[in-house]
Design a protein around this motif. Structure first.
Motif, PDB file in Angstrom:
ATOM      1  N   ARG A 147     -10.971  -1.022  -3.612  1.00 20.50           N
ATOM      2  CA  ARG A 147     -11.902  -1.314  -2.221  1.00 20.50           C
ATOM      3  C   ARG A 147     -10.613  -1.055  -1.046  1.00 20.50           C
ATOM      4  NH1 ARG A 147     -14.827  -6.540  -0.256  1.00 20.50           N
ATOM      5  NH2 ARG A 147     -12.843  -6.093   0.366  1.00 20.50           N
ATOM      6  N   THR A 148      -9.954  -2.532  -1.590  1.00 15.63           N
ATOM      7  CA  THR A 148      -8.500  -2.991  -0.649  1.00 15.63           C
ATOM      8  C   THR A 148      -8.103  -2.158  -0.403  1.00 15.63           C
ATOM      9  OG1 THR A 148      -8.649  -5.036  -2.118  1.00 15.63           O
ATOM     10  CG2 THR A 148      -7.707  -4.529  -0.543  1.00 15.63           C
ATOM     11  N   LEU A 149      -7.777  -0.814  -1.342  1.00 18.92           N
ATOM     12  CA  LEU A 149      -7.183   0.445  -0.952  1.00 18.92           C
ATOM     13  C   LEU A 149      -7.663   1.519   0.166  1.00 18.92           C
ATOM     14  CD1 LEU A 149      -5.361   2.127  -3.966  1.00 18.92           C
ATOM     15  CD2 LEU A 149      -4.111   0.529  -1.881  1.00 18.92           C
ATOM     16  N   ALA A 150      -9.033   1.115   0.134  1.00 23.00           N
ATOM     17  CA  ALA A 150      -9.854   1.921   1.409  1.00 23.00           C
ATOM     18  C   ALA A 150      -9.562   1.814   2.314  1.00 23.00           C
ATOM     19  CB  ALA A 150     -11.013   2.507   0.548  1.00 23.00           C
ATOM     20  N   ARG A 197       0.969  -1.510  -0.273  1.00 24.12           N
ATOM     21  CA  ARG A 197       0.011   0.293  -0.256  1.00 24.12           C
ATOM     22  C   ARG A 197       0.766   1.269  -0.025  1.00 24.12           C
ATOM     23  NH1 ARG A 197      -2.970  -3.099   3.463  1.00 24.12           N
ATOM     24  NH2 ARG A 197      -1.806  -1.302   5.661  1.00 24.12           N
ATOM     25  N   LYS A 198       2.040   0.964   1.015  1.00 20.38           N
ATOM     26  CA  LYS A 198       2.700   2.196   0.706  1.00 20.38           C
ATOM     27  C   LYS A 198       3.256   2.703  -0.580  1.00 20.38           C
ATOM     28  CE  LYS A 198       6.871   4.073   3.142  1.00 20.38           C
ATOM     29  NZ  LYS A 198       8.017   3.575   4.359  1.00 20.38           N
ATOM     30  N   ARG A 199       3.934   1.676  -1.278  1.00 17.73           N
ATOM     31  CA  ARG A 199       4.379   2.009  -2.354  1.00 17.73           C
ATOM     32  C   ARG A 199       3.155   2.414  -3.835  1.00 17.73           C
ATOM     33  NH1 ARG A 199       9.314  -0.812  -2.952  1.00 17.73           N
ATOM     34  NH2 ARG A 199      10.455  -0.839  -0.600  1.00 17.73           N
ATOM     35  N   ILE A 200       2.419   1.488  -3.578  1.00 14.54           N
ATOM     36  CA  ILE A 200       0.606   2.176  -4.543  1.00 14.54           C
ATOM     37  C   ILE A 200       0.507   3.555  -4.112  1.00 14.54           C
ATOM     38  CG2 ILE A 200      -1.113   1.315  -4.708  1.00 14.54           C
ATOM     39  CD1 ILE A 200      -0.753  -1.098  -4.681  1.00 14.54           C
ATOM     40  N   MET A 201       0.375   4.117  -2.712  1.00 14.91           N
ATOM     41  CA  MET A 201       0.201   5.271  -3.036  1.00 14.91           C
ATOM     42  C   MET A 201       1.177   6.507  -3.031  1.00 14.91           C
ATOM     43  SD  MET A 201      -2.977   4.843  -2.526  1.00 14.91           S
ATOM     44  CE  MET A 201      -3.498   6.460  -2.587  1.00 14.91           C
ATOM     45  N   SER A 202       2.287   5.684  -3.135  1.00 12.58           N
ATOM     46  CA  SER A 202       3.533   6.513  -3.535  1.00 12.58           C
ATOM     47  C   SER A 202       3.071   7.399  -4.857  1.00 12.58           C
ATOM     48  CB  SER A 202       4.863   6.167  -3.588  1.00 12.58           C
ATOM     49  OG  SER A 202       5.113   4.973  -4.078  1.00 12.58           O
ATOM     50  N   MET A 240      -5.358   9.835   1.493  1.00 16.88           N
ATOM     51  CA  MET A 240      -4.659  10.016   0.024  1.00 16.88           C
ATOM     52  C   MET A 240      -5.494  10.147  -0.841  1.00 16.88           C
ATOM     53  SD  MET A 240      -0.928   8.193   0.704  1.00 16.88           S
ATOM     54  CE  MET A 240      -0.220   8.255   2.050  1.00 16.88           C
ATOM     55  N   ILE A 241      -6.532   9.227  -0.960  1.00 21.04           N
ATOM     56  CA  ILE A 241      -7.902   8.559  -1.738  1.00 21.04           C
ATOM     57  C   ILE A 241      -8.773  10.246  -1.369  1.00 21.04           C
ATOM     58  CG2 ILE A 241      -9.938   7.280  -2.251  1.00 21.04           C
ATOM     59  CD1 ILE A 241      -8.094   5.096  -1.315  1.00 21.04           C
ATOM     60  N   MET A 242      -8.749  10.691  -0.744  1.00 21.37           N
ATOM     61  CA  MET A 242      -9.528  11.558  -0.308  1.00 21.37           C
ATOM     62  C   MET A 242      -9.089  12.854  -1.170  1.00 21.37           C
ATOM     63  SD  MET A 242     -12.441  10.804   0.549  1.00 21.37           S
ATOM     64  CE  MET A 242     -13.111  11.936   1.565  1.00 21.37           C
ATOM     65  N   PRO A 254       0.003   8.708  -7.105  1.00 29.85           N
ATOM     66  CA  PRO A 254      -1.594   9.335  -6.987  1.00 29.85           C
ATOM     67  C   PRO A 254      -1.589   9.046  -7.915  1.00 29.85           C
ATOM     68  CG  PRO A 254      -0.258  10.776  -5.180  1.00 29.85           C
ATOM     69  CD  PRO A 254       0.859  10.166  -6.118  1.00 29.85           C
ATOM     70  N   ILE A 255      -1.320   9.240  -9.037  1.00 29.36           N
ATOM     71  CA  ILE A 255      -1.407   8.694 -10.073  1.00 29.36           C
ATOM     72  C   ILE A 255      -2.479   7.265 -10.809  1.00 29.36           C
ATOM     73  CG2 ILE A 255       0.487   7.740 -11.312  1.00 29.36           C
ATOM     74  CD1 ILE A 255      -0.640   8.648 -13.723  1.00 29.36           C
ATOM     75  N   VAL A 256      -1.999   6.300  -9.639  1.00 35.73           N
ATOM     76  CA  VAL A 256      -2.972   5.233  -9.647  1.00 35.73           C
ATOM     77  C   VAL A 256      -4.624   5.652  -9.037  1.00 35.73           C
ATOM     78  CG1 VAL A 256      -2.690   4.860  -6.640  1.00 35.73           C
ATOM     79  CG2 VAL A 256      -3.096   2.443  -8.830  1.00 35.73           C
ATOM     80  N   ILE A 257      -4.504   6.090  -8.249  1.00 34.33           N
ATOM     81  CA  ILE A 257      -6.147   6.717  -8.104  1.00 34.33           C
ATOM     82  C   ILE A 257      -6.799   7.008  -9.430  1.00 34.33           C
ATOM     83  CG2 ILE A 257      -7.960   8.038  -6.892  1.00 34.33           C
ATOM     84  CD1 ILE A 257      -6.015   5.857  -5.197  1.00 34.33           C
ATOM     85  N   ASP A 258      -6.466   7.993 -10.701  1.00 30.09           N
ATOM     86  CA  ASP A 258      -7.090   8.875 -11.302  1.00 30.09           C
ATOM     87  C   ASP A 258      -7.093   7.384 -12.684  1.00 30.09           C
ATOM     88  OD1 ASP A 258      -7.178  10.824 -10.706  1.00 30.09           O
ATOM     89  OD2 ASP A 258      -4.793  11.219 -11.022  1.00 30.09           O
ATOM     90  N   ASN A 259      -6.033   6.969 -12.200  1.00 28.08           N
ATOM     91  CA  ASN A 259      -6.042   5.256 -13.394  1.00 28.08           C
ATOM     92  C   ASN A 259      -6.730   4.748 -12.904  1.00 28.08           C
ATOM     93  OD1 ASN A 259      -4.006   6.283 -14.558  1.00 28.08           O
ATOM     94  ND2 ASN A 259      -2.737   4.924 -13.642  1.00 28.08           N
TER      95      ASN A 259
END
Length: 441
Positions: A178-181, A145-150, A189-191, A152-157
């Protein structure tokens, strides 16, 4: 014979796998079981699994894996291959390897997450779906999760996938989000994305049932972190329309999301304006137990205001009778806990408190709470010894949904003793609220 899906006495005291005993008994009885994979033809698979052109003894959906971690490094390099088939083979093999925690952690340290994020917008739909599934597995680890949320473009994708792509990819992207949230730090970070709440509400209105359920769970987690933005986006009105959905799972999830909204001051005022206390009355008699549990959980927050308590006084007899009946369900401790909390809230109204004192005090004192021997710490309880057993530490508890703590990275089964102590405490508080007298009296 022993069944792998049952918890018998032998499984409670012995570490022997029941399947081994079954095989030994079958061999002693010379009993032969028909296995379609050992008969002729040698492999009876589905037609969709049979490739039209294939080399002998080669599975084209799997890449070549070397010995140990050398093979994982090779798979990581093959993700950068210009050949589409090589990328597909590598993704299929990586999906197999991330099931093993050691290999998943090694791949995370290889910075594979960044390459997967770049592949999310590939032209091939199979690649996009597999990437989302792999990211979902990696989201279960704090480092993942730490690497993914580093980035933020992953949320746009993910938003681009669940807004515009085909339904299989929309489902995979919704599951990843949902798993990230689930993690509070990830929710923050998602918000930060300015369009995530609006897009989720847009897709909730017109999408397939499975995808809507995932979006509702994501929205409930995000709303728990910050209910202000969903309230500004009219999430309250959207959830209210979902109460009329024919699917009970969607109704229960919408009520759980509405519960998070009603924790805010504005949410409580909207609940009074829309008269949620009367809206939830028919759901208390629903044949679906998950709808009843969610409705009572929502009532625990809507009955906090003075206006709602005086409004509930108009249907005092009906509501109190139903809630007291639901309190006498010892096989559902969560339902008991929520019902008693609603009754404590309603007892702040003098007329409802007098009605409870006159008619239901004896039944409240006779509420039965399970002992720790009768409850295994799960939300699904059945006959003792058949499916769940009484000890959740046994080896073969399968397909059982556990009551989990939402704190920490690794939720575990809740402590049975502390949960039952909480039930006893809230029962004492309810009896005290019924017998409470005003200082004027």
């Amino acid at each position: 014979m022993f069944c792998s899906h049952k918890n018998s006495y032998l499984q409670l005291v012995s570490s022997v796998n029941p399947r081994v005993i079954n095989k030994a008994v079958d061999r002693a009885m010379r009993k032969k079981h028909f296995d379609p994979h050992t008969e002729l033809p040698p492999a009876q698979r589905l037609e969709s699994m049979q490739p039209s052109l294939y080399a002998p003894q080669v599975d084209i959906t799997r890449a070549r894996v070397g010995f140990g971690r050398i093979g994982l490094k090779v798979l990581n390099r093959e993700l950068h291959s210009p050949d589409n088939l090589v990328q597909l083979q590598a993704l299929h093999s990586i999906l197999d390897q991330v099931q093993i925690s050691e290999n998943a952690m090694f791949l995370i340290n290889l910075q594979i997450v960044y390459r997967l994020i770049d592949l999310m917008l590939d032209r091939d739909p199979v690649i996009k779906e597999k990437v989302c599934i792999i990211l979902t597995h990696l989201c279960n680890y704090y480092q993942g999760r730490k690497r993914i949320m580093s980035r933020p473009i992953v949320i746009d994708n993910l938003m681009r996938l669940f807004l515009r792509d085909r339904k299989e990819i929309r489902y995979a992207a919704a599951y990843t989000l949902r798993t990230l949230a689930r993690d509070r730090c990830s929710c923050e970070m998602i918000m930060e994305n300015e369009e995530i709440i609006e897009n989720l509400l847009k897709m909730i209105k017109n999408d397939h049932t499975g995808i809507v359920l995932l979006h509702l769970k994501t929205l409930a987690n995000l709303t728990e972190w910050n209910p202000t933005r969903p309230l500004k986006a009219n999430a309250f009105q959207v959830m209210l329309t979902l109460f009329r959905d024919p699917d009970p799972r969607i109704v229960a999830s919408a009520m759980d999301c509405m519960t998070q909204l009603c924790k805010h001051t504005v949410g409580k005022k909207l609940a009074d304006n829309y008269d949620l206390t009367f809206v939830l009355r028919p759901f208390l008699t629903s044949p679906h137990i998950e709808v009843v549990i969610s409705a009572v959980g929502l009532l625990a927050y809507t009955t906090l205001t003075t206006r709602s308590k005086w409004r509930a006084k108009e249907c005092c007899v009906e509501v109190t009778r139903r809630l007291v009946d639901l309190c006498h369900t010892p096989n559902k401790p969560l339902l008991q806990l929520r019902c008693m909390q609603v009754l404590i809230n309603l007892c702040d109204c003098p007329d409802i408190r007098y009605h409870m004192k006159m008619h239901w005090e004896t039944r409240v004192k006779n509420i039965r709470i399970r002992t720790h021997e009768e409850w295994d710490g799960t939300s699904e309880t059945t006959t003792y010894g058949l499916e769940t057993g009484h000890n959740y530490r046994t080896m073969c508890i399968e397909r059982v949904e556990t009551i989990k703590n939402d704190v920490g990275d690794n939720p575990e089964v809740v402590n049975v003793y502390s949960y039952l102590r909480r039930l006893h405490n809230i029962k004492e508080r309810l009896i005290k609220a019924i017998n409470w007298k005003c200082y004027r009296d």
